[in-house]
Design an enzyme around this catalytic site. Structure first.
Site, PDB file in Angstrom:
ATOM      1  N   ASP A 100      96.619  21.824  75.229  1.00 41.88           N
ATOM      2  CA  ASP A 100      97.852  22.514  75.638  1.00 41.88           C
ATOM      3  C   ASP A 100      97.529  23.443  76.827  1.00 41.88           C
ATOM      4  OD1 ASP A 100      96.260  24.220  74.044  1.00 41.88           O
ATOM      5  OD2 ASP A 100      97.979  25.333  73.268  1.00 41.88           O
ATOM      6  N   HIS A 144      87.785  30.120  74.260  1.00 40.60           N
ATOM      7  CA  HIS A 144      87.768  29.486  72.924  1.00 40.60           C
ATOM      8  C   HIS A 144      87.545  27.965  72.951  1.00 40.60           C
ATOM      9  CE1 HIS A 144      89.299  33.168  71.074  1.00 40.60           C
ATOM     10  NE2 HIS A 144      90.168  33.241  72.060  1.00 40.60           N
TER      11      HIS A 144
HETATM   12  C1  BDR Z   1      93.560  28.876  70.876  1.00 40.59           C
HETATM   13  O1  BDR Z   1      94.947  29.135  71.118  1.00 40.59           O
HETATM   14  C2  BDR Z   1      95.255  28.881  72.464  1.00 40.59           C
HETATM   15  O2  BDR Z   1      95.971  29.951  72.992  1.00 40.59           O
HETATM   16  C3  BDR Z   1      93.944  28.682  73.176  1.00 40.59           C
HETATM   17  O3  BDR Z   1      94.077  27.751  74.242  1.00 40.59           O
HETATM   18  C4  BDR Z   1      93.036  28.164  72.110  1.00 40.59           C
HETATM   19  O4  BDR Z   1      93.178  26.773  71.956  1.00 40.59           O
HETATM   20  C5  BDR Z   1      92.859  30.177  70.546  1.00 40.59           C
HETATM   21  O5  BDR Z   1      93.435  30.753  69.410  1.00 40.59           O
HETATM   22 CA    CA Z   2      94.159  25.374  73.737  1.00 43.42          CA
END
Ligand code: BDR
Ligand code: CA
Length: 305
Positions: free
Chosen positions: A9, A239
């Protein structure tokens, strides 16, 4: 080379992860499938195509689900990633179109075509993987591994006190994916908060590769602003990158084995759990060699312009 499909995403940390995967000599990214989360699904498609343009590749991109399996959609995370998902930095428009197949259809097609060879890496809500499993349950036996960024097992969540964003955005999909028979390794906030891209680190990436590193540094400013306000830190956590680093260097990670699940109602909606008394082909990452990962990211990104 390891064949991988990335469900994403994009999203700033998604962009950090995708640049790594596409530039990595040991990874063959054969498709990007897209999902809502940081942005809506249409924008996720556009962003994935724009990233491919930036990196000079033509990887098939497929549009995924627009809403979760059962719950009402949550608002997109524009306060973390900006309205366009890339911290308001505009990349040049794509020069090719998205696939005619849906994300679930493309996943099913490719998993059948490359039976036993595919690493399925999911760094957004798990709706597309759950839909693919629903249409073609046999894929659970045909993929080589499933690597996920999501969840918060032994720590607090980041969108509620209990839940991490990807699992909170579609807990029912998470439950279906966690309970399927495929081998899974999940990188939750337990481990992803251990890797930090400081502003100086991003500046160096930009110096090494002005086009790619420069884009990531500029896009990350918005994301860093969020971290400064909420975590009192001059940098950000990439992340999603951990799932891709695990795909290339699993030895850098400490894992815990057990049965995984997701809470699908009540105030703990989206909370992920591990029962270590039950052995299963499911793992979560609990620690990582941060120095090795950061050095490797620098080296891989240097291969881009
Ligand atoms: C996850 O949530 C999204 O906002 C980031 O891309 C990552 O996949 C972190 O909590
Ligand atoms: Ca993500």
């Amino acid at each position: 080379m390891k064949k991988i499909i990335i469900d994403t995403d994009p999203g700033i940390d998604d962009a950090i992860a995708l640049c790594y995967a596409i530039a990595h000599p040991d990874l063959d990214v054969i498709a990007l499938t897209t999902i809502f989360g940081n942005v809506g699904t249409d924008l996720a498609v556009d962003n994935a195509l724009r990233l491919c343009e930036l990196l000079g590749v033509e990887i098939p991109v497929a549009k995924g689900a627009e809403v979760p399996l059962s719950i009402q959609p949550n608002p997109v995370a524009d306060f973390v990633h900006g309205l366009n998902g890339f911290g308001e930095i505009t990349l040049p428009g794509p020069s090719y179109n998205a696939s005619n197949l849906s994300a679930a259809e493309l996943i099913i097609d490719l998993v059948h075509k490359h039976s036993g060879e595919i690493s399925l890496v999911a760094v957004g809500p798990l709706t597309n993987l759950a839909l693919a499993l629903e249409i073609s349950p046999d894929i659970a036996e045909l993929v080589s591994e499933v690597i996920i960024m999501g969840g918060a097992f032994h720590c607090d969540g980041n969108v509620t006190p209990k839940a991490e964003a990807n699992l909170w955005n579609d807990p029912h999909a998470g439950k279906a994916v966690f309970n399927a028979q495929w081998p899974i390794v999940v990188h939750g906030l337990d481990v992803t908060y251990k890797i930090k891209f400081a502003t100086g680190y991003l500046d160096q990436l930009a110096k090494n590769s002005p086009r790619t590193g420069g884009f990531l540094r500029d896009a990350a400013r918005f994301y860093i602003d969020f971290y400064q306000r909420h975590h009192n830190f001059d940098g950000c956590c990439p992340h999603d990158l951990l799932a891709l680093s695990y795909a290339t260097n699993p030895d850098w990670f400490t894992l815990e084995n057990g049965h995984l699940d997701v809470i699908t109602d009540g105030e703990s909606l989206g909370k992920t759990t591990i029962d270590t008394s039950t052995k299963a082909n499911k793992f979560i990452a609990t620690d990582v060699n941060s120095d090795a990962l950061l050095q490797d990211y620098t080296a891989v990104l240097k291969q881009t312009t």
